[in-house]
Design a protein around this motif. Structure first.
Motif: not given
Length: 602
Positions: A475-484
């Motif tokens: 979940s942390l990685v998913s949130v991090h890369y949503r903007e990217e």
């Protein structure tokens, strides 16, 4: 036609939002559409007359809005980052910027007919790029990583430096026009620097000591910025912009001061202010333009595009590791943005009030430079990058988080697709070593870490598959890369089945990405199927061997995981949206054990 002021202000917000949305859809800087909307609303139709609408409040409102914009931009400058941005960027933001300033001032004087005072102000305003115009252009151009990093860091670093250039030049002009001595000018600079420094120190300590509750920090920071601006102006005339710029730089570099939420708030506020401010300022443009301003503006733009920018980049990058092709593309891309438009309009208003000759030509020349660079470079930079062979491939590839048996099997199948770049990231060294032996590119570490921000090469990558066994880290990685990558390009493999994901153990929906492959597919189930003899099968479908024939051959229980269209676009099966593979696709499916497999004709 007369429109009620309240309705007119509301329409400005709606039009500003629409311009931002269109810019997002077509991947161009929003400033272009905002300026064009203001020109249509003002000079073309006459519906918006800022001086009549705002009256005596126009100058204070514009001044306060510009103060917030400059503060937000200066917050992004970190001194520790200046040490590692490379020879090329250091040159571009120092002597390269000064060279561009001098050359642009010379062009504005001899071509645009501006006085030397206004010419140097024009040069200070237009020698800088900015992240708000560079970022959308980079998404469209997609140059290689070295070019993108140089342009991105140039925009970030030079934005507040350019604002400082413009403020200093303006202070010098104002002091000279009002008959002030050098001591008064230096006193104005000192007042802005000291006021901004003190404000940053006091506000930073309030934040560090948690004397301002978290829910009031954004409000308190906004109030502090506007108070610093107004107080500095009251002490020394026209020192406020320098004060808020210094305040932002100092606050952004203070240790143990958490400003991420403040930066998010200021970014959102700046989007609102920019959207309305640019429409307002563009609507003030006189029409027709002053005599010769249109031709002069286009001529200055042409000289800046083909002579000044390439020359300043050539000088700035001497001795760097950049190739001549990379230097050539960097020398072609330099769109102007927020600082140039907002600060030029603010200074022009102030100079027109003092009766300065030629001040009415400053804003049209700056706006023509902005429109020219954004439109021309957006249209030509991508073909030029391809011609120079420095363009990255389309972002169709996959960043896969996880190096377990399931993730490795999926990575192996995706890596076998020609033209599809796959990178596997994890902090499990054993798994990463196994993936490397398969020939798949890897990153050892957490893909949401600071090390990943610096070293993880995302060239050609446009999707994230979070497939680790750690639910929270997925979940942390998913949130991090949503903007990217965007929300529609981020997916995760369930660690819990829907039956297990009851309210007490399931994560908040805002943290969850769409589930991969099927609603009931979990990591454990996928792993069990592999242990039971299921395998990942890659097949090229055709008119004679379509998906129906595939299911007949490999069983109706076969589960499509991915599909690759003929032009290379990747389709990913998710719970709510299962795939319907078509002839011509390359399909990657999870198929049950075969007792007697024959050739499939693929």
């Amino acid at each position: 036609m007369s429109i009620e002021p309240a309705l007119l202000l509301t329409l400005m917000l709606v039009i500003g939002f629409f311009c931002q949305w269109v810019a997002w859809r077509v991947r161009l800087p929003a400033i272009l559409f905002l300026l064009l909307a203001g020109i249509v609303a003002g000079p073309v139709t006459g519906l918006l007359r800022p001086d009549k609408l705002m009256g005596d409040l126009l100058f204070p409102v514009v001044s306060l809005a510009v103060a917030v914009i400059l503060f937000e931009g200066s917050l992004t400058l970190r001194f520790h980052e200046l040490k590692g941005i490379g020879h090329a960027v250091r040159g571009l933001v120092s002597y390269g910027a000064l060279l561009a300033l001098a050359l642009l001032a010379t062009a504005a004087h001899f071509i645009g007919g501006l006085s030397w005072e206004l010419s140097f102000l024009f040069g200070a305003l237009t020698c800088v790029t900015g992240p708000t115009v560079i970022a959308p252009m980079l998404r469209t151009v997609r140059p290689n990583a070295r070019i993108a990093n140089v342009l991105r860091w140039e925009g970030i670093v030079i934005d507040p430096i350019g604002a400082l250039f413009a403020v200093l030049v303006y202070e010098a002009i104002a002091s000279h026009r009002e008959g002030h001595s050098l001591q008064v000018f230096l006193g104005t600079i000192a007042c802005g620097a000291v006021t901004g420094g003190i404000a940053a120190f006091l506000h930073g300590n309030l934040l560090r000591r948690h004397w301002i509750p978290e829910y009031l920090q954004n409000f308190g920071t906004l109030a502090a910025v506007l108070m610093t601006f107004s107080l500095s102006n009251a002490i020394a005339h026209e020192s406020g912009l320098l004060a808020v710029t210094i305040m932002g730089i100092a606050l952004g570099n203070m240790r143990d001061v958490h400003i991420d939420d403040i930066m998010d708030f200021k970014e959102h506020l700046t989007t609102l202010l920019v959207s309305t401010l640019f429409i307002l300022l563009a609507a003030r443009l006189g029409w027709p333009l002053p005599d010769g301003a249109l031709v002069a503006g286009l001529a200055i733009f042409a000289v800046a595009q083909v002579v000044i920018r390439p020359l300043s980049v050539f000088v700035s990058t001497l001795g760097s590791e950049l190739t001549w092709r990379e230097r050539a593309l960097i020398g072609w891309i330099a769109p102007r943005g927020i600082v140039a438009a907002s600060v030029s309009a603010l200074f022009a208003i102030r100079m027109e009030e003092t009766g300065m000759t030629g001040a009415d030509r400053l804003v049209p020349l700056v706006f023509l430079m902005i429109i020219g660079t954004v439109v021309f470079q957006s249209a030509t930079a991508r073909p030029l990058a391809r011609w120079f062979k420095v363009a990255e491939p389309e972002p169709r590839g996959v960043l896969l988080y996880g190096a377990n048996a399931v993730a490795i099997e999926v990575a192996r199948a995706l890596h076998a697709i020609e033209g599809l770049r796959v990178v596997v990231a994890d902090d499990d060294w054993h798994g990463i070593r196994t993936v490397r032996m398969e020939g798949v590119p890897t990153f050892f570490g957490n893909p949401a870490s600071q090390a990943a921000d610096r070293h993880l090469d995302l060239a050609g990558i446009g999707h994230l598959l979070a497939m680790s066994t750690h639910r929270e880290l997925n979940s942390l990685v998913s949130v991090h890369y949503r903007e990217e990558f965007g929300r529609d390009k981020v997916f995760r493999l369930r660690n819990l089945s829907p039956e297990e994901s009851h309210g007490r153990v399931s994560l908040a929906s805002s943290l969850l990405a769409p589930a991969l492959f099927a609603e009931d597919m979990t990591h454990d189930r996928f792993d069990d199927l592999l242990r039971d003899g299921w395998r990942v099968k890659t097949t090229r479908l055709s008119e004679t061997f379509d998906w129906t024939a595939f299911l007949a051959r490999y069983g109706s229980d076969a589960l499509p995981l991915f599909g690759v269209e003929p032009r290379g676009d990747l389709r990913i099966a998710t719970g709510p949206h299962p795939l319907a593979p078509r002839p011509g696709w390359t399909v990657i499916a999870l198929v049950p054990p075969q007792t007697n497999e024959a050739s499939d004709g693929a």
